[in-house]
Design an enzyme around this catalytic site. Structure first.
Site, PDB file in Angstrom:
ATOM      1  N   ASN A  90       0.806  -1.218   0.000  1.00  0.00           N
ATOM      2  CA  ASN A  90       0.000   0.000   0.000  1.00  0.00           C
ATOM      3  C   ASN A  90       0.845   1.277   0.000  1.00  0.00           C
ATOM      4  O   ASN A  90       0.362   2.321  -0.435  1.00  0.00           O
ATOM      5  CB  ASN A  90      -0.939  -0.044   1.218  1.00  0.00           C
ATOM      6  CG  ASN A  90      -1.550   1.307   1.507  1.00  0.00           C
ATOM      7  OD1 ASN A  90      -2.398   1.785   0.760  1.00  0.00           O
ATOM      8  ND2 ASN A  90      -1.102   1.956   2.579  1.00  0.00           N
ATOM      9  N   TYR A 155       4.564   8.278 -11.929  1.00  0.00           N
ATOM     10  CA  TYR A 155       3.757   7.512 -10.956  1.00  0.00           C
ATOM     11  C   TYR A 155       2.789   6.580 -11.709  1.00  0.00           C
ATOM     12  O   TYR A 155       2.668   5.396 -11.370  1.00  0.00           O
ATOM     13  CB  TYR A 155       3.014   8.529 -10.100  1.00  0.00           C
ATOM     14  CG  TYR A 155       1.950   8.027  -9.159  1.00  0.00           C
ATOM     15  CD1 TYR A 155       2.271   7.583  -7.873  1.00  0.00           C
ATOM     16  CD2 TYR A 155       0.599   8.039  -9.535  1.00  0.00           C
ATOM     17  CE1 TYR A 155       1.276   7.170  -7.000  1.00  0.00           C
ATOM     18  CE2 TYR A 155      -0.391   7.626  -8.664  1.00  0.00           C
ATOM     19  CZ  TYR A 155      -0.051   7.188  -7.403  1.00  0.00           C
ATOM     20  OH  TYR A 155      -1.040   6.785  -6.531  1.00  0.00           O
TER      21      TYR A 155
HETATM   22  N1  NAD Z   1      -5.131   9.059  -2.122  1.00  0.00           N
HETATM   23  C1  NAD Z   1      -5.407   8.843  -3.397  1.00  0.00           C
HETATM   24  O1  NAD Z   1      -6.139   9.625  -4.034  1.00  0.00           O
HETATM   25  C2  NAD Z   1      -4.884   7.619  -4.086  1.00  0.00           C
HETATM   26  C3  NAD Z   1      -5.361   7.346  -5.370  1.00  0.00           C
HETATM   27  C4  NAD Z   1      -4.890   6.218  -6.025  1.00  0.00           C
HETATM   28  C5  NAD Z   1      -3.963   5.392  -5.411  1.00  0.00           C
HETATM   29  N2  NAD Z   1      -3.506   5.687  -4.162  1.00  0.00           N
HETATM   30  C6  NAD Z   1      -2.515   4.777  -3.582  1.00  0.00           C
HETATM   31  O2  NAD Z   1      -2.950   4.363  -2.296  1.00  0.00           O
HETATM   32  C7  NAD Z   1      -1.794   4.049  -1.490  1.00  0.00           C
HETATM   33  C8  NAD Z   1      -1.906   4.773  -0.159  1.00  0.00           C
HETATM   34  O3  NAD Z   1      -1.868   6.172  -0.407  1.00  0.00           O
HETATM   35  P1  NAD Z   1      -2.445   7.280   0.595  1.00  0.00           P
HETATM   36  O4  NAD Z   1      -3.344   8.130  -0.200  1.00  0.00           O
HETATM   37  O5  NAD Z   1      -2.923   6.634   1.843  1.00  0.00           O
HETATM   38  O6  NAD Z   1      -1.107   8.124   0.840  1.00  0.00           O
HETATM   39  P2  NAD Z   1      -0.427   8.638   2.184  1.00  0.00           P
HETATM   40  O7  NAD Z   1       0.614   9.617   1.742  1.00  0.00           O
HETATM   41  O8  NAD Z   1      -1.464   9.088   3.156  1.00  0.00           O
HETATM   42  O9  NAD Z   1       0.265   7.320   2.762  1.00  0.00           O
HETATM   43  C9  NAD Z   1       1.378   6.712   2.145  1.00  0.00           C
HETATM   44  C10 NAD Z   1       2.219   6.062   3.236  1.00  0.00           C
HETATM   45  O10 NAD Z   1       3.327   5.412   2.595  1.00  0.00           O
HETATM   46  C11 NAD Z   1       4.474   5.639   3.421  1.00  0.00           C
HETATM   47  N3  NAD Z   1       5.703   5.527   2.626  1.00  0.00           N
HETATM   48  C12 NAD Z   1       6.140   6.371   1.659  1.00  0.00           C
HETATM   49  N4  NAD Z   1       7.350   5.986   1.227  1.00  0.00           N
HETATM   50  C13 NAD Z   1       7.677   4.867   1.917  1.00  0.00           C
HETATM   51  C14 NAD Z   1       8.806   4.016   1.931  1.00  0.00           C
HETATM   52  N5  NAD Z   1       9.864   4.232   1.133  1.00  0.00           N
HETATM   53  N6  NAD Z   1       8.817   2.950   2.772  1.00  0.00           N
HETATM   54  C15 NAD Z   1       7.762   2.727   3.593  1.00  0.00           C
HETATM   55  N7  NAD Z   1       6.672   3.517   3.646  1.00  0.00           N
HETATM   56  C16 NAD Z   1       6.631   4.576   2.817  1.00  0.00           C
HETATM   57  C17 NAD Z   1       4.296   7.049   3.955  1.00  0.00           C
HETATM   58  O11 NAD Z   1       5.079   7.286   5.117  1.00  0.00           O
HETATM   59  C18 NAD Z   1       2.790   7.084   4.229  1.00  0.00           C
HETATM   60  O12 NAD Z   1       2.502   6.692   5.550  1.00  0.00           O
HETATM   61  C19 NAD Z   1      -0.576   4.467  -2.319  1.00  0.00           C
HETATM   62  O13 NAD Z   1      -0.018   3.340  -2.960  1.00  0.00           O
HETATM   63  C20 NAD Z   1      -1.157   5.414  -3.338  1.00  0.00           C
HETATM   64  O14 NAD Z   1      -0.376   5.469  -4.516  1.00  0.00           O
HETATM   65  C21 NAD Z   1      -3.947   6.773  -3.480  1.00  0.00           C
END
Ligand code: NAD
Length: 255
Positions: A90, A155
């Site tokens: 995730n 991305y």
């Molecule tokens: N929020 C959106 O609109 C959205 C849309 C499509 C996909 N996503 C995907 O959902 C997933 C979660 O995203 P989110 O929105 O909760 O983002 P977020 O920024 O709230 O959380 C991402 C987490 O990943 C952790 N992280 C980043 N780099 C890291 C590393 N090198 N090692 C370990 N941990 C690491 C961060 O510390 C953070 O806690 C991601 O894969 C994101 O690409 C999110």
């Protein structure tokens, strides 16, 4: 959900918006959750939020881009808990900008977190699942990887790459009882989305545009994601592998 109680699930990006929701849902299902994240302060907050599940919650700092550290951490988890049944990749990261404003250094950072990170986790966890007779992997990609998203070129490439990687691993390890599926959130209200939309008038315009475009007329919330992830990790999904599903309020509709 059937078959999640007393299993062990490893979830990366546990301290983020969607990650916290995932961790909470698996705890509610009676799963032992191993939450991994780069942010120690985020993990500390999560530990406090979910203190009623302390007995079945292990939270460890980890940089998923560090192959050796991933291997060490997964071996430690397996040694302590004796099994790993579920892996949810995730963790993710991006900063939105037009492709021509990006640099090779930026591409490397985006690719190491969004593409190489999940590869590292598969490399460490798959041998354990194979030895244990099976497991479930759910990769959190993005609709950006299915339909593109302006400002998220590299991305999107990584998320599309993770989707095709997942299908290939699903084929290679089906005979070992490992199922691999992909969940693609649409715009979901987390720190990642807020940094994408930006502040002030511009952010408001993007937000209003998204509301107009999403058939269900609201942005996704982190709590919209765990249901499908728990399902794909459960016994109810034993005959499902190599599939991709969007959770986007109908913004994207795929055949
Ligand atoms: N929020 C959106 O609109 C959205 C849309 C499509 C996909 N996503 C995907 O959902 C997933 C979660 O995203 P989110 O929105 O909760 O983002 P977020 O920024 O709230 O959380 C991402 C987490 O990943 C952790 N992280 C980043 N780099 C890291 C590393 N090198 N090692 C370990 N941990 C690491 C961060 O510390 C953070 O806690 C991601 O894969 C994101 O690409 C999110």
């Amino acid at each position: 959900m059937r078959g999640l109680k007393d299993k062990v699930a490893v979830i990366t990006g546990a301290a983020g918006g969607i990650g916290r929701s995932l961790v909470q849902r698996f705890c509610e299902e009676g799963t032992h959750v191993v939450g991994l994240d780069l942010s120690q302060s985020g993990l500390d907050e999560l530990k406090n939020e979910l203190r009623q599940y302390a007995e079945r919650l292990t939270l460890l700092p980890l940089d998923i881009t560090d192959h050796a550290a991933v291997k060490r951490t997964i071996q430690q988890v397996h040694g302590d808990l004796k099994r790993i049944d579920v892996l949810v990749n995730n963790a993710g990261w991006d900063v939105a900008m037009p492709f021509l404003e990006t640099t090779p250094e930026f591409w490397n950072k985006v690719a190491s977190i969004n593409l190489m990170g999940p590869l590292n986790l598969h490399h460490a966890v798959l041998p354990i699942m194979v030895a244990e007779g099976g497991g479930k992997i759910v990769n959190i990609a993005s609709d950006a990887g299915r339909v593109g998203s302006s400002g998220e070129s590299v991305y999107s490439a990584c998320k599309g790459g993770i989707t095709s990687f997942s299908k290939t691993v699903a084929r290679e390890y089906a005979r070992k009882n490992v199922r691999v599926n992909v969940v693609c959130p649409g715009p979901t209200d987390t720190a990642l989305l807020r940094s994408f939309m930006g502040e002030g008038e511009f952010g408001q315009k993007v937000y209003d545009g998204l509301l107009r475009a999403i058939p269900l007329k609201r942005l996704g919330q982190p709590a919209d994601i765990p249901g499908i992830v728990a399902f794909l990790s459960s016994d109810d999904a034993d005959f499902i592998t190599g599939q991709v599903i969007s959770v986007s309020g109908g913004l994207t509709m795929h055949g």
